[in-house]
Scaffold this motif. Sequence first.
Motif, PDB file in Angstrom:
ATOM      1  N   SER A 245       0.657  -1.346  -0.018  1.00  0.00           N
ATOM      2  CA  SER A 245       0.122   0.023   0.024  1.00  0.00           C
ATOM      3  C   SER A 245       0.861   1.319  -0.019  1.00  0.00           C
ATOM      4  CB  SER A 245      -1.014  -0.036   1.277  1.00  0.00           C
ATOM      5  OG  SER A 245      -0.398  -0.116   2.544  1.00  0.00           O
TER       6      SER A 245
ATOM      7  N   GLU B 126       0.770   5.746   0.627  1.00  0.00           N
ATOM      8  CA  GLU B 126       0.046   6.904   1.404  1.00  0.00           C
ATOM      9  C   GLU B 126      -0.245   7.938   0.169  1.00  0.00           C
ATOM     10  OE1 GLU B 126       2.087   8.503   4.748  1.00  0.00           O
ATOM     11  OE2 GLU B 126       1.563   6.954   5.895  1.00  0.00           O
ATOM     12  N   TYR B 127      -1.590   8.323   0.017  1.00  0.00           N
ATOM     13  CA  TYR B 127      -2.286   9.412  -0.534  1.00  0.00           C
ATOM     14  C   TYR B 127      -2.611  10.388   0.231  1.00  0.00           C
ATOM     15  CZ  TYR B 127      -2.029   5.660  -4.018  1.00  0.00           C
ATOM     16  OH  TYR B 127      -1.775   4.622  -5.120  1.00  0.00           O
TER      17      TYR B 127
ATOM     18  N   VAL C 183      -4.567   9.109   3.416  1.00  0.00           N
ATOM     19  CA  VAL C 183      -5.176   7.740   3.402  1.00  0.00           C
ATOM     20  C   VAL C 183      -4.110   6.605   2.983  1.00  0.00           C
ATOM     21  CG1 VAL C 183      -7.554   8.479   3.160  1.00  0.00           C
ATOM     22  CG2 VAL C 183      -6.249   7.688   1.206  1.00  0.00           C
ATOM     23  N   GLU C 184      -4.507   5.252   3.455  1.00  0.00           N
ATOM     24  CA  GLU C 184      -3.299   4.406   3.062  1.00  0.00           C
ATOM     25  C   GLU C 184      -4.185   3.388   2.098  1.00  0.00           C
ATOM     26  OE1 GLU C 184      -0.463   1.093   4.762  1.00  0.00           O
ATOM     27  OE2 GLU C 184      -0.510   3.076   5.720  1.00  0.00           O
ATOM     28  N   SER C 185      -3.672   3.171   0.780  1.00  0.00           N
ATOM     29  CA  SER C 185      -4.385   2.126  -0.087  1.00  0.00           C
ATOM     30  C   SER C 185      -3.479   1.697  -0.970  1.00  0.00           C
ATOM     31  CB  SER C 185      -5.263   3.208  -0.900  1.00  0.00           C
ATOM     32  OG  SER C 185      -6.219   2.284  -1.775  1.00  0.00           O
ATOM     33  N   GLU C 186      -3.841   0.454  -1.469  1.00  0.00           N
ATOM     34  CA  GLU C 186      -3.034  -0.323  -2.327  1.00  0.00           C
ATOM     35  C   GLU C 186      -3.149   0.061  -3.721  1.00  0.00           C
ATOM     36  OE1 GLU C 186      -3.496  -4.601  -2.129  1.00  0.00           O
ATOM     37  OE2 GLU C 186      -3.279  -4.531  -0.214  1.00  0.00           O
ATOM     38  N   THR C 187      -4.368   0.862  -4.139  1.00  0.00           N
ATOM     39  CA  THR C 187      -4.776   1.492  -5.336  1.00  0.00           C
ATOM     40  C   THR C 187      -5.174   2.891  -5.176  1.00  0.00           C
ATOM     41  OG1 THR C 187      -6.963   0.952  -5.207  1.00  0.00           O
ATOM     42  CG2 THR C 187      -5.486  -0.739  -6.312  1.00  0.00           C
ATOM     43  N   HIS C 188      -5.089   3.660  -6.437  1.00  0.00           N
ATOM     44  CA  HIS C 188      -5.257   5.099  -6.042  1.00  0.00           C
ATOM     45  C   HIS C 188      -6.926   5.370  -5.584  1.00  0.00           C
ATOM     46  CE1 HIS C 188      -6.491   8.974  -7.117  1.00  0.00           C
ATOM     47  NE2 HIS C 188      -5.131   9.463  -7.168  1.00  0.00           N
ATOM     48  N   PRO C 189      -7.085   5.985  -4.263  1.00  0.00           N
ATOM     49  CA  PRO C 189      -8.344   5.969  -3.854  1.00  0.00           C
ATOM     50  C   PRO C 189      -9.444   6.906  -4.408  1.00  0.00           C
ATOM     51  CG  PRO C 189      -6.828   7.626  -2.553  1.00  0.00           C
ATOM     52  CD  PRO C 189      -6.185   6.955  -3.654  1.00  0.00           C
TER      53      PRO C 189
ATOM     54  N   CYS D  43     -11.643  12.500  -2.464  1.00  0.00           N
ATOM     55  CA  CYS D  43     -11.592  12.356  -1.040  1.00  0.00           C
ATOM     56  C   CYS D  43     -13.032  12.314  -0.398  1.00  0.00           C
ATOM     57  CB  CYS D  43     -10.967  13.516  -0.451  1.00  0.00           C
ATOM     58  SG  CYS D  43     -10.812  13.937   1.232  1.00  0.00           S
TER      59      CYS D  43
ATOM     60  N   ASN E 253      -0.350  10.793  -4.738  1.00  0.00           N
ATOM     61  CA  ASN E 253       0.428   9.671  -4.072  1.00  0.00           C
ATOM     62  C   ASN E 253       1.803  10.374  -3.456  1.00  0.00           C
ATOM     63  OD1 ASN E 253       2.559   7.668  -3.390  1.00  0.00           O
ATOM     64  ND2 ASN E 253       1.716   6.394  -4.867  1.00  0.00           N
TER      65      ASN E 253
END
Length: 51
Positions: A15, A17-18, A27-33, A36, A45
């Motif tokens: 993941s 951080e974005y 937010v922390e995510s494995e893909t673009h969130p 907002c 990113n």
Amino acid sequence: MPHGQDVEDDTSDHSSEYECLECGAIVESETHPGECSECGGDFQNRAKSLE
């Protein structure tokens, strides 16, 4: 023999951080969130420079 540009580990399942460019939410995510949930702004990113 490894080269300076070789990728040692596959980082596709890690993941990132974005940060929201509008309100600064992180937010922390494995893909673009996407957008907002706080303000509807776009995420960037945090590993990439804003230049």
